[in-house]
Design an enzyme around this catalytic site. Sequence first.
Site, PDB file in Angstrom:
ATOM      1  N   ARG A 100      -6.822  -0.071  -7.470  1.00 44.12           N
ATOM      2  CA  ARG A 100      -7.206   0.989  -6.533  1.00 44.12           C
ATOM      3  C   ARG A 100      -7.299   2.289  -7.333  1.00 44.12           C
ATOM      4  NH1 ARG A 100      -4.206   1.339  -0.930  1.00 44.12           N
ATOM      5  NH2 ARG A 100      -6.213   2.258  -0.336  1.00 44.12           N
ATOM      6  N   ASN A 135      -5.813  12.475   0.108  1.00 49.34           N
ATOM      7  CA  ASN A 135      -5.002  11.631   0.991  1.00 49.34           C
ATOM      8  C   ASN A 135      -5.946  10.835   1.892  1.00 49.34           C
ATOM      9  OD1 ASN A 135      -2.324  10.808   1.871  1.00 49.34           O
ATOM     10  ND2 ASN A 135      -2.808  11.784   3.821  1.00 49.34           N
ATOM     11  N   LYS A 136      -5.367   9.990   2.712  1.00 51.01           N
ATOM     12  CA  LYS A 136      -6.145   9.105   3.582  1.00 51.01           C
ATOM     13  C   LYS A 136      -7.248   9.849   4.326  1.00 51.01           C
ATOM     14  CE  LYS A 136      -5.854   5.585   3.923  1.00 51.01           C
ATOM     15  NZ  LYS A 136      -6.761   4.664   3.169  1.00 51.01           N
ATOM     16  N   GLN A 177      -3.130   2.428   9.728  1.00 50.50           N
ATOM     17  CA  GLN A 177      -1.786   2.544   9.131  1.00 50.50           C
ATOM     18  C   GLN A 177      -0.853   3.367  10.022  1.00 50.50           C
ATOM     19  OE1 GLN A 177      -4.662   2.934   7.498  1.00 50.50           O
ATOM     20  NE2 GLN A 177      -4.522   2.349   5.349  1.00 50.50           N
ATOM     21  N   ARG A 203       0.861  -1.189   0.000  1.00 50.93           N
ATOM     22  CA  ARG A 203       0.000   0.000   0.000  1.00 50.93           C
ATOM     23  C   ARG A 203       0.896   1.237   0.000  1.00 50.93           C
ATOM     24  NH1 ARG A 203       1.639   1.742   4.075  1.00 50.93           N
ATOM     25  NH2 ARG A 203       0.426   3.637   3.781  1.00 50.93           N
ATOM     26  N   GLY A 204       0.222   2.406  -0.001  1.00 44.39           N
ATOM     27  CA  GLY A 204       0.976   3.659  -0.112  1.00 44.39           C
ATOM     28  C   GLY A 204       1.099   3.991  -1.592  1.00 44.39           C
ATOM     29  N   ALA A 205       0.771   5.244  -1.936  1.00 42.99           N
ATOM     30  CA  ALA A 205       0.662   5.604  -3.356  1.00 42.99           C
ATOM     31  C   ALA A 205       1.899   5.223  -4.184  1.00 42.99           C
ATOM     32  CB  ALA A 205       0.340   7.092  -3.469  1.00 42.99           C
ATOM     33  N   ASP A 210      -2.137  11.121  -2.228  1.00 43.91           N
ATOM     34  CA  ASP A 210      -2.346  10.068  -3.236  1.00 43.91           C
ATOM     35  C   ASP A 210      -2.576  10.628  -4.624  1.00 43.91           C
ATOM     36  OD1 ASP A 210      -2.881   8.702  -0.580  1.00 43.91           O
ATOM     37  OD2 ASP A 210      -2.899   7.034  -1.999  1.00 43.91           O
TER      38      ASP A 210
HETATM   39  O1  MRU Z   1      -4.795   3.229   1.846  1.00 47.06           O
HETATM   40  P1  MRU Z   1      -3.313   3.454   1.923  1.00 47.06           P
HETATM   41  O2  MRU Z   1      -2.709   2.898   3.155  1.00 47.06           O
HETATM   42  O3  MRU Z   1      -2.606   3.017   0.666  1.00 47.06           O
HETATM   43  O4  MRU Z   1      -3.201   5.044   2.000  1.00 47.06           O
HETATM   44  C1  MRU Z   1      -1.929   5.626   1.993  1.00 47.06           C
HETATM   45  C2  MRU Z   1      -1.967   7.093   2.192  1.00 47.06           C
HETATM   46  O5  MRU Z   1      -2.991   7.720   2.260  1.00 47.06           O
HETATM   47  C3  MRU Z   1      -0.657   7.787   2.213  1.00 47.06           C
HETATM   48  O6  MRU Z   1      -0.720   8.940   2.994  1.00 47.06           O
HETATM   49  C4  MRU Z   1      -0.317   8.187   0.780  1.00 47.06           C
HETATM   50  O7  MRU Z   1      -0.389   7.092  -0.064  1.00 47.06           O
HETATM   51  C5  MRU Z   1       1.002   8.813   0.683  1.00 47.06           C
HETATM   52  S1  MRU Z   1       2.246   7.557   0.771  1.00 47.06           S
HETATM   53  C6  MRU Z   1       3.740   8.234   0.630  1.00 47.06           C
END
Ligand code: MRU
Length: 355
Positions: free
Chosen positions: A103, A263-264, A212, A47-49, A253
């Site tokens: 996603r 973002n999240k 997370q 996970r993570g963009a 993201d």
């Molecule tokens: O759903 P996730 O855990 O993939 O969400 C991740 C985030 O929202 C992060 O803040 C974002 O991807 C930036 S990662 C460097």
Amino acid sequence: MHTDAIAWSPAGGVRLLDQTLLPAAVRYLEIDGIDRMVEAIRMLRVRGAPLIGIAAAMGLAAAAEQRAAAAGSSGQGRAAEAEQAGLTAGWLRAAAAQLAAARPTAVNLSWAVERMRRVGEAALQSGERPAAVAARLRAEAQAIWDEDAAMCAAIGRAGVELVPAGATILTHCNTGQLATGGIGTAFGVILAAHREGKGIDVVADETRPLRQGGRLTAWELARAGIPARVIVDGAAGALMARGEVDLVITGADRIAANGDAANKIGTYALAVLARAHDIPFYVAAPWSTFDLTLASGDAIPIEQRAAEEILDSAAGVRGYNPAFDVTPAELITGIVTDRGVLRPPYAAAIAAAAA
Ligand code: MRU
């Protein structure tokens, strides 16, 4: 510096650290084939963009390598070999589309997959043998990874000046080595400030519903030896009101051309709170997170996740589980990128950085 969140597997696929099990267990998955990579991305095993873009690119390259290896060299000519291997433009496009759809919000995913598709199709069009096409795809995936590591390092260097000595920094979700190909984005700034001896303290939002922050950022902060506390998401406002937060920094993201940043879920609320308490609110992201095809954040697709992630019992009540929100540009004090710290007005700053 590469993380151990992802690796090329000696067995031929991609090795992923299963982030759903952290911090209780450190377990690696061998990901073989497009379907399994899509499942791993959907389920947030990876996970993570930036990291899902890297993972998808590596998964595509590994799948192409396996096709090329299975076909071998038939001596029937290159086009026949490609057909026999199933390493065709049609397969490439379908695999790329499947990965990109895993996603919707993080643009890094479709950006990386599109980059891979273009490289693969160009190699096929120039008549390269399946093994050579696969080799080009592996090199491109590695380049996407290496470039992300370099962008993270640049973000850390650019952002460190924003952190006053002794600052308490509030962050959300996870933006570190578990979310990127390098030291992280917002986490990269935090790490750089810590390494410069700024004496920082970090407040990590738990980040409901999948935690997370509580599970992953806490794990990374502890491993880096950074003083930190985890809070429940709802505590952020009270800490700000008491003067216990000096700045907020999160990842993103997808960032639209006007600076609106997805973002999240919960990030927007933090930005509103930060503004109400006159606290700087920064977003940190690599250039691969910018989507200049979108004029504003209104057009950013928001991932809706299963109600089961948030409901204790399904009886008589529905869940509503948007995984991301959009913070309007006017609430963002600065956007820390590998191209420097962008300041409002963002439409002009982003256009200048893109030029
Ligand atoms: O759903 P996730 O855990 O993939 O969400 C991740 C985030 O929202 C992060 O803040 C974002 O991807 C930036 S990662 C460097």
